[in-house]
Design an enzyme around this catalytic site. Structure first.
Site, PDB file in Angstrom:
ATOM      1  N   THR A  40       0.824  -1.211   0.000  1.00 26.76           N
ATOM      2  CA  THR A  40       0.000   0.000   0.000  1.00 26.76           C
ATOM      3  C   THR A  40       0.850   1.250   0.000  1.00 26.76           C
ATOM      4  OG1 THR A  40      -1.773  -1.158   1.115  1.00 26.76           O
ATOM      5  CG2 THR A  40      -1.782   1.212   1.349  1.00 26.76           C
ATOM      6  N   ASP A 120       0.200  -6.619   4.950  1.00 25.07           N
ATOM      7  CA  ASP A 120      -0.535  -7.878   5.209  1.00 25.07           C
ATOM      8  C   ASP A 120       0.389  -9.004   5.678  1.00 25.07           C
ATOM      9  OD1 ASP A 120      -2.792  -6.571   4.365  1.00 25.07           O
ATOM     10  OD2 ASP A 120      -3.062  -7.710   2.519  1.00 25.07           O
ATOM     11  N   LYS A 192       0.338  -7.814  12.943  1.00 18.33           N
ATOM     12  CA  LYS A 192      -0.686  -6.888  12.456  1.00 18.33           C
ATOM     13  C   LYS A 192      -1.977  -7.147  13.230  1.00 18.33           C
ATOM     14  CE  LYS A 192      -2.790  -5.067   8.252  1.00 18.33           C
ATOM     15  NZ  LYS A 192      -2.829  -5.013   6.785  1.00 18.33           N
TER      16      LYS A 192
END
Ligand code: ASP
Length: 356
Positions: A40, A120, A192
């Site tokens: 991202t 991720d 995460k």
């Protein structure tokens, strides 16, 4: 004074000033290489205020050019290793990345490396590098939760801080670090925790390694697990890693998932167990069958914090299972894949889970 003499004097003054500044270290910036893999942080959307975007669209040079002042922190070079969303990260790319980092850090010209990466699977790649980089120079991973085109994109400051940490001699010897949203965390312990929040990475069991605030760093902790220069894993000649599957446990877990994984060639299986690495009786039996066929079974947990201990509710000694200790399922998979390059003995692999 004659014109040629004046020119000569100015030239000499410049040379003397340059030499004295170099001697005082005033102009010596660290040399940092930024290796980009996508994510991202390199993502782009059609507008600044929309949730949908595509990862891995922006090149490393464009990302560096978008961060004011970043080139004052270090002499930077960018290299594109891949440009993927980290859901498409693979051992193939991780091996390429680890080998390139080892090559760069073995030279005197490079003081540290920054890796841009999607969030991720960032924790998995960070842990892989933590075990396979052979240098104590800083390796700092960074990502972002908002794409580069978003209102209040978080990537530029994260990248700025990551470069500041990679160029900081105090970051040496702490293993692979991850810098996001002011926090410096260790590859072994971070995970995460939110699908969308910018403060997504946490280290629930071990806490922060430090803080980076607008390029000023403060270190609190040294990760205590073995890593980098003290790791036994050497991937310099490795081109492929053994298949390790993760199987998620729940109520009514189907034991045939384990049999299927073995039939399809898995050399290791990680159970994302309930609670302290548990699974139902039928799945324990299937896992024991897998062990009898030479597959190494690691019990980890789908619970976000806490450890998985040996012989708590499952008879590991009798059944030949390995307990994951502090490693979550995704990091257990990384360690088990590397461990299987060296051993297939559960006792030896258990020792590795107690070490890394
Ligand atoms: N899917 C993206 C990736 O991991 C998410 C992100 O980078 O935050 O590449």
């Amino acid at each position: 004074m004659k014109q040629p003499q004046r020119v000569l004097n100015i030239f000499l003054a410049v040379v003397v000033s340059c030499f004295s500044q170099c001697a005082l270290g005033q102009t010596s910036k660290p040399n940092i290489v930024v290796l980009a893999t996508g994510g991202t942080i390199a993502g782009a959307a059609a507008t600044g205020a929309q949730a949908s975007y595509t990862s891995g669209k922006v090149t490393i040079d464009a990302m560096l050019d978008a961060v004011p002042g970043i080139r004052d922190l270090a002499t930077l070079k960018g290299e594109q290793i891949a440009n993927v969303g980290s859901q498409d990260m693979s051992f193939e790319i991780m091996l390429k990345l680890a080998k390139r980092i080892n090559e760069l850090l073995a030279t005197n010209d490079v003081d540290g490396v920054v890796v841009t990466h999607g969030t991720d699977t960032l924790e998995e790649s960070a842990f892989f590098l933590n075990l396979t980089v052979k240098s104590d120079k800083p390796v700092v991973m960074v990502g972002s939760m908002r794409p580069s085109t978003a209102i209040s994109a978080d990537g530029p400051l994260n990248l700025y801080d990551a470069v500041a940490v990679a160029g900081d001699p105090n970051a040496k010897g702490r293993g692979v670090l991850v810098v996001m949203n002011d926090w410096i965390q260790g590859a072994h312990s971070l995970t995460k925790t939110s699908t969308t929040a910018v403060q997504t990475f946490m280290s629930p069991l071990r806490g922060l390694v430090g803080i980076s605030s607008y390029g000023k760093n403060d270190f609190y902790n040294n990760p205590s697990w073995k890593h980098t220069t003290s790791s036994e894993f050497d991937i310099s000649d490795v081109t492929q890693l053994p298949r390790v599957d993760i199987i998620f446990a729940d109520e009514d877990m189907s034991p045939d998932l384990i049999d299927c994984s073995v039939r399809n060639g898995a050399k290791g299986i990680v159970i994302a167990g309930v609670g302290n690495g548990n699974m139902n009786k039928a799945s324990v039996d299937a896992a024991a069958r897998a062990v009898k066929q030479g597959v190494v079974v690691v019990r980890s947990s789908r619970v976000p914090t806490g450890t998985v201990g040996r012989n708590v509710e499952v008879k590991d000694d009798e059944l030949g299972f390995v307990a994951s200790d502090e490693l979550n399922p995704q990091k257990s998979r990384i360690l088990l894949s590397l461990a299987l390059l060296k051993s297939h003995t559960p006792e030896q692999i258990q020792q590795m889970f107690a070490t890394y």
